[in-house]
Design an enzyme around this catalytic site. Sequence first.
Site, PDB file in Angstrom:
ATOM      1  N   TRP A   1      47.591  41.349  34.869  1.00 30.85           N
ATOM      2  CA  TRP A   1      48.253  40.983  35.981  1.00 30.85           C
ATOM      3  C   TRP A   1      49.374  42.004  36.424  1.00 30.85           C
ATOM      4  O   TRP A   1      49.733  42.513  37.618  1.00 30.85           O
ATOM      5  CB  TRP A   1      48.460  39.549  36.411  1.00 30.85           C
ATOM      6  CG  TRP A   1      47.308  38.919  36.685  1.00 30.85           C
ATOM      7  CD1 TRP A   1      46.330  38.133  36.063  1.00 30.85           C
ATOM      8  CD2 TRP A   1      46.807  38.678  38.012  1.00 30.85           C
ATOM      9  NE1 TRP A   1      45.319  37.646  36.500  1.00 30.85           N
ATOM     10  CE2 TRP A   1      45.654  37.917  37.876  1.00 30.85           C
ATOM     11  CE3 TRP A   1      47.107  38.899  39.106  1.00 30.85           C
ATOM     12  CZ2 TRP A   1      44.844  37.498  38.778  1.00 30.85           C
ATOM     13  CZ3 TRP A   1      46.473  38.520  40.134  1.00 30.85           C
ATOM     14  CH2 TRP A   1      45.249  37.951  40.036  1.00 30.85           C
TER      15      TRP A   1
ATOM     16  N   GLU B   1      39.484  50.649  24.656  1.00 32.90           N
ATOM     17  CA  GLU B   1      39.552  49.604  25.545  1.00 32.90           C
ATOM     18  C   GLU B   1      40.083  48.357  24.380  1.00 32.90           C
ATOM     19  O   GLU B   1      41.025  47.477  25.012  1.00 32.90           O
ATOM     20  CB  GLU B   1      38.467  49.180  26.072  1.00 32.90           C
ATOM     21  CG  GLU B   1      37.921  49.943  27.316  1.00 32.90           C
ATOM     22  CD  GLU B   1      39.028  50.320  28.303  1.00 32.90           C
ATOM     23  OE1 GLU B   1      39.884  49.274  28.779  1.00 32.90           O
ATOM     24  OE2 GLU B   1      38.920  51.232  28.795  1.00 32.90           O
TER      25      GLU B   1
ATOM     26  N   TRP C   1      51.795  37.788  41.862  1.00 36.72           N
ATOM     27  CA  TRP C   1      50.853  37.783  40.868  1.00 36.72           C
ATOM     28  C   TRP C   1      50.856  36.669  39.957  1.00 36.72           C
ATOM     29  O   TRP C   1      49.881  36.262  39.137  1.00 36.72           O
ATOM     30  CB  TRP C   1      51.177  39.143  39.998  1.00 36.72           C
ATOM     31  CG  TRP C   1      52.420  39.121  39.397  1.00 36.72           C
ATOM     32  CD1 TRP C   1      53.633  40.018  39.755  1.00 36.72           C
ATOM     33  CD2 TRP C   1      52.823  38.582  37.841  1.00 36.72           C
ATOM     34  NE1 TRP C   1      54.446  39.499  38.986  1.00 36.72           N
ATOM     35  CE2 TRP C   1      54.184  38.956  37.631  1.00 36.72           C
ATOM     36  CE3 TRP C   1      52.010  38.106  37.082  1.00 36.72           C
ATOM     37  CZ2 TRP C   1      54.693  38.702  36.521  1.00 36.72           C
ATOM     38  CZ3 TRP C   1      52.819  37.522  35.727  1.00 36.72           C
ATOM     39  CH2 TRP C   1      54.137  37.900  35.789  1.00 36.72           C
TER      40      TRP C   1
ATOM     41  N   ASN D   1      35.800  43.734  34.682  1.00 38.30           N
ATOM     42  CA  ASN D   1      37.156  44.213  34.538  1.00 38.30           C
ATOM     43  C   ASN D   1      37.332  44.936  35.936  1.00 38.30           C
ATOM     44  O   ASN D   1      38.352  45.014  36.558  1.00 38.30           O
ATOM     45  CB  ASN D   1      37.107  45.325  33.309  1.00 38.30           C
ATOM     46  CG  ASN D   1      38.453  45.872  33.580  1.00 38.30           C
ATOM     47  OD1 ASN D   1      39.496  45.055  33.286  1.00 38.30           O
ATOM     48  ND2 ASN D   1      38.745  47.221  33.645  1.00 38.30           N
TER      49      ASN D   1
ATOM     50  N   TRP E   1      43.698  48.804  24.452  1.00 40.19           N
ATOM     51  CA  TRP E   1      44.429  48.299  25.395  1.00 40.19           C
ATOM     52  C   TRP E   1      44.995  46.520  25.210  1.00 40.19           C
ATOM     53  O   TRP E   1      45.804  46.181  25.464  1.00 40.19           O
ATOM     54  CB  TRP E   1      43.746  48.126  26.813  1.00 40.19           C
ATOM     55  CG  TRP E   1      43.880  49.462  27.648  1.00 40.19           C
ATOM     56  CD1 TRP E   1      43.328  50.673  27.698  1.00 40.19           C
ATOM     57  CD2 TRP E   1      45.017  49.588  28.412  1.00 40.19           C
ATOM     58  NE1 TRP E   1      43.541  51.447  28.551  1.00 40.19           N
ATOM     59  CE2 TRP E   1      44.910  50.910  29.150  1.00 40.19           C
ATOM     60  CE3 TRP E   1      46.416  48.976  28.873  1.00 40.19           C
ATOM     61  CZ2 TRP E   1      45.696  51.600  29.836  1.00 40.19           C
ATOM     62  CZ3 TRP E   1      47.294  49.675  29.768  1.00 40.19           C
ATOM     63  CH2 TRP E   1      46.945  51.053  30.073  1.00 40.19           C
TER      64      TRP E   1
ATOM     65  N   TRP F   1      57.503  37.966  48.153  1.00 41.48           N
ATOM     66  CA  TRP F   1      56.152  37.441  48.188  1.00 41.48           C
ATOM     67  C   TRP F   1      55.902  36.500  49.263  1.00 41.48           C
ATOM     68  O   TRP F   1      56.986  35.874  49.718  1.00 41.48           O
ATOM     69  CB  TRP F   1      55.831  36.637  46.891  1.00 41.48           C
ATOM     70  CG  TRP F   1      56.099  37.625  45.563  1.00 41.48           C
ATOM     71  CD1 TRP F   1      57.044  37.490  44.655  1.00 41.48           C
ATOM     72  CD2 TRP F   1      55.290  38.535  45.274  1.00 41.48           C
ATOM     73  NE1 TRP F   1      56.620  38.416  43.853  1.00 41.48           N
ATOM     74  CE2 TRP F   1      55.586  39.147  44.097  1.00 41.48           C
ATOM     75  CE3 TRP F   1      53.957  39.132  45.785  1.00 41.48           C
ATOM     76  CZ2 TRP F   1      54.929  40.293  43.377  1.00 41.48           C
ATOM     77  CZ3 TRP F   1      53.400  40.369  45.201  1.00 41.48           C
ATOM     78  CH2 TRP F   1      53.855  40.750  44.088  1.00 41.48           C
TER      79      TRP F   1
HETATM   80  P1  FAD Z   1      34.792  45.608  26.988  1.00 40.73           P
HETATM   81  O1  FAD Z   1      34.772  46.594  28.117  1.00 40.73           O
HETATM   82  O2  FAD Z   1      33.613  45.416  26.370  1.00 40.73           O
HETATM   83  O3  FAD Z   1      36.005  45.942  26.250  1.00 40.73           O
HETATM   84  C1  FAD Z   1      36.034  45.479  24.932  1.00 40.73           C
HETATM   85  C2  FAD Z   1      37.146  44.640  24.529  1.00 40.73           C
HETATM   86  O4  FAD Z   1      38.500  45.515  24.864  1.00 40.73           O
HETATM   87  C3  FAD Z   1      37.340  43.538  25.619  1.00 40.73           C
HETATM   88  O5  FAD Z   1      36.548  42.447  24.856  1.00 40.73           O
HETATM   89  C4  FAD Z   1      38.872  43.177  25.526  1.00 40.73           C
HETATM   90  O6  FAD Z   1      39.259  42.595  24.307  1.00 40.73           O
HETATM   91  C5  FAD Z   1      39.531  44.669  25.497  1.00 40.73           C
HETATM   92  N1  FAD Z   1      39.671  45.236  26.884  1.00 40.73           N
HETATM   93  C6  FAD Z   1      38.766  45.762  27.680  1.00 40.73           C
HETATM   94  N2  FAD Z   1      39.366  46.017  28.659  1.00 40.73           N
HETATM   95  C7  FAD Z   1      40.752  45.786  28.641  1.00 40.73           C
HETATM   96  C8  FAD Z   1      42.046  45.746  29.825  1.00 40.73           C
HETATM   97  N3  FAD Z   1      41.892  46.396  30.484  1.00 40.73           N
HETATM   98  N4  FAD Z   1      43.038  45.173  28.775  1.00 40.73           N
HETATM   99  C9  FAD Z   1      43.244  44.670  27.841  1.00 40.73           C
HETATM  100  N5  FAD Z   1      41.860  44.641  26.893  1.00 40.73           N
HETATM  101  C10 FAD Z   1      40.890  45.024  27.303  1.00 40.73           C
HETATM  102  N6  FAD Z   1      41.060  40.497  29.212  1.00 40.73           N
HETATM  103  C11 FAD Z   1      41.180  39.301  28.280  1.00 40.73           C
HETATM  104  O7  FAD Z   1      40.495  39.703  27.366  1.00 40.73           O
HETATM  105  N7  FAD Z   1      41.715  38.247  28.780  1.00 40.73           N
HETATM  106  C12 FAD Z   1      42.144  37.999  30.193  1.00 40.73           C
HETATM  107  O8  FAD Z   1      42.940  36.965  30.237  1.00 40.73           O
HETATM  108  C13 FAD Z   1      42.191  39.284  30.736  1.00 40.73           C
HETATM  109  N8  FAD Z   1      42.481  38.940  32.097  1.00 40.73           N
HETATM  110  C14 FAD Z   1      42.692  40.098  32.915  1.00 40.73           C
HETATM  111  C15 FAD Z   1      43.210  39.786  34.400  1.00 40.73           C
HETATM  112  C16 FAD Z   1      43.063  40.863  35.132  1.00 40.73           C
HETATM  113  C17 FAD Z   1      43.711  40.980  36.453  1.00 40.73           C
HETATM  114  C18 FAD Z   1      42.533  42.065  34.789  1.00 40.73           C
HETATM  115  C19 FAD Z   1      42.565  43.232  35.699  1.00 40.73           C
HETATM  116  C20 FAD Z   1      41.940  42.380  33.357  1.00 40.73           C
HETATM  117  C21 FAD Z   1      42.106  41.397  32.456  1.00 40.73           C
HETATM  118  N9  FAD Z   1      41.581  41.293  31.314  1.00 40.73           N
HETATM  119  C22 FAD Z   1      41.585  40.406  30.350  1.00 40.73           C
HETATM  120  C23 FAD Z   1      41.133  42.731  30.677  1.00 40.73           C
HETATM  121  C24 FAD Z   1      39.635  43.057  30.850  1.00 40.73           C
HETATM  122  O9  FAD Z   1      39.318  42.718  32.246  1.00 40.73           O
HETATM  123  C25 FAD Z   1      38.656  42.018  30.085  1.00 40.73           C
HETATM  124  O10 FAD Z   1      39.288  42.200  28.830  1.00 40.73           O
HETATM  125  C26 FAD Z   1      37.324  42.671  29.975  1.00 40.73           C
HETATM  126  O11 FAD Z   1      36.838  42.565  31.277  1.00 40.73           O
HETATM  127  C27 FAD Z   1      36.494  41.926  28.975  1.00 40.73           C
HETATM  128  O12 FAD Z   1      34.994  42.223  29.163  1.00 40.73           O
HETATM  129  P2  FAD Z   1      34.358  42.908  27.821  1.00 40.73           P
HETATM  130  O13 FAD Z   1      34.565  41.828  26.557  1.00 40.73           O
HETATM  131  O14 FAD Z   1      32.978  43.098  28.301  1.00 40.73           O
HETATM  132  O15 FAD Z   1      35.129  44.235  27.796  1.00 40.73           O
END
Ligand code: FAD
Length: 487
Positions: free
Chosen positions: A390, A283, A367, A349, A286, A314
Amino acid sequence: MAPSSLHWFRDDLRLADNPALTASVAHGSTLCLYILDEGGARRPLGGASRWWLSRSLEALAAALSARGGELVLMRGDPAMILPEVVAATGIDFVTWSRRYDAESIELDSRLKTIITTTGAKVASFNAALLNEPWQVTTKTGDPMKVFTPYWRAARSKGEPPAPIPAPGRIAALALAPAVAAMAVSLAELALEPSKPDWAGGLRQAWAPGEAAAAERLGEFLSGPLDGYGEGRDRPDRASTSRLSPHLRFGEISPRQIWHATRSAMESGEASAGSSDAEKFLSEVGWREFSYHLLFHNPGLATRNYNPRFDAFPWRRDEAALKAWQRGLTGYPIVDAGMRQLWTTGWMHNRVRMIAASFLIKHLLIDWRLGEAWFWDTLVDADPANNPASWQWVAGSGADASPYYRIFNPVTQGLKFDPKGAYVREWVPELAGLDDALIHEPWRADSQALAKAGIALGETYPNPVVELDFGRRRALDALAATRSAETD
Ligand code: FAD
């Protein structure tokens, strides 16, 4: 003159594993500077991010001062301020940590040229990523477009460098009067909301700053990491790290996360299996991939990565957009997510995916409008992750979810919030419904609604769009775009 340096803090608000700060401190007495830049072409921070920044700067200032340093705050255009400060203080070494969006890169290289011509040296460092965006490529040296091979290639580079410790003592540079006059207080930056003060939920939910980030990582590794692979999809549990805003502001580095995860696994401190740890690190991968995409596609936040979507029909629907923003769509899991976002500045997420899909597909709203709302309301609003995610949901992005994959908010709710605990927390007006009905209150008969104290259309909205209708309309729109392309 004694050597002196300036470290320009931006998205690296920490002392440990901050090579640029360490280099500045090693050089001589250091001016630690943060400049709030609200103008120019670059995107201003959203409201929730401004709140976070304020608290993070406060924590950083305290950490610097405990080591003898001082955080100096200024407001304005860095292209004007930085050269002026360097000239007025006779500083001969300037450091910063790299950023990866096009405007920041342009500004940084312009500043490098200006400052170097004054005779001072400039050095920039990687503090935000495991790999720089240009370090991971296809075999032919091209940017990557698909996550799995990207991550495989990134992993094949071996372990990232070990994080470096925080500098022990930081000698603060005495400020020339002309520079001292440019400084402002944190209160003068007016980052926190006052009239009205909407940040109560944020204050309750978060502790910004480097120390809190390290604590959060430790708690995650010794707890929720165990079972993360499956648990990460459950919004009704505290099963993810919630490190995202800390990462966004650079209060913790991915190198620190990587090595702490590895050593917790090796020392047996974490009871998680290695597949949970691998999933967690992927993650973080990602996030790396998003930065890779942002660097190679500067218009990521505004332009469809896949230009086929430029012709997408849209809809403009202010009322539906408002209903979505306020968590009043009539779909409980969507509304729960949007209210969690509004109150705490964060959304799980899985629910981000459901809520984004609902806006883009069931409501057929661009979006970019959703991205902008998240940008304003998320404490982790990130220049790479937000637009990349997005576009991923929209199907217009790199390695995106196909457009025809339309999340059904009811089945998603039943699967990932099976007892409705998440909905009950954020949509309390539905709390009295049985588990079987909480994700589709319109199916409840009048007796069940009365028992739960719900008057649909009054205490909780009727669905803003019917699911099958919305789904069909979205698929038709996609088909029309496709046939327009082949005409
Ligand atoms: P954990 O599950 O603990 O993951 C650890 C770290 O991995 C996160 O802190 C984050 O840095 C990274 N990560 C995890 N999932 C993703 C992912 N799908 N894509 C990219 N990095 C990820 N994340 C943001 O940091 N900033 C945003 O502005 C953002 N906008 C989003 C918008 C949408 C529509 C969606 C679907 C996802 C978005 N995310 C964003 C990705 C993700 O939802 C968050 O990073 C995550 O929910 C953060 O929670 P956590 O730190 O507990 O994640």
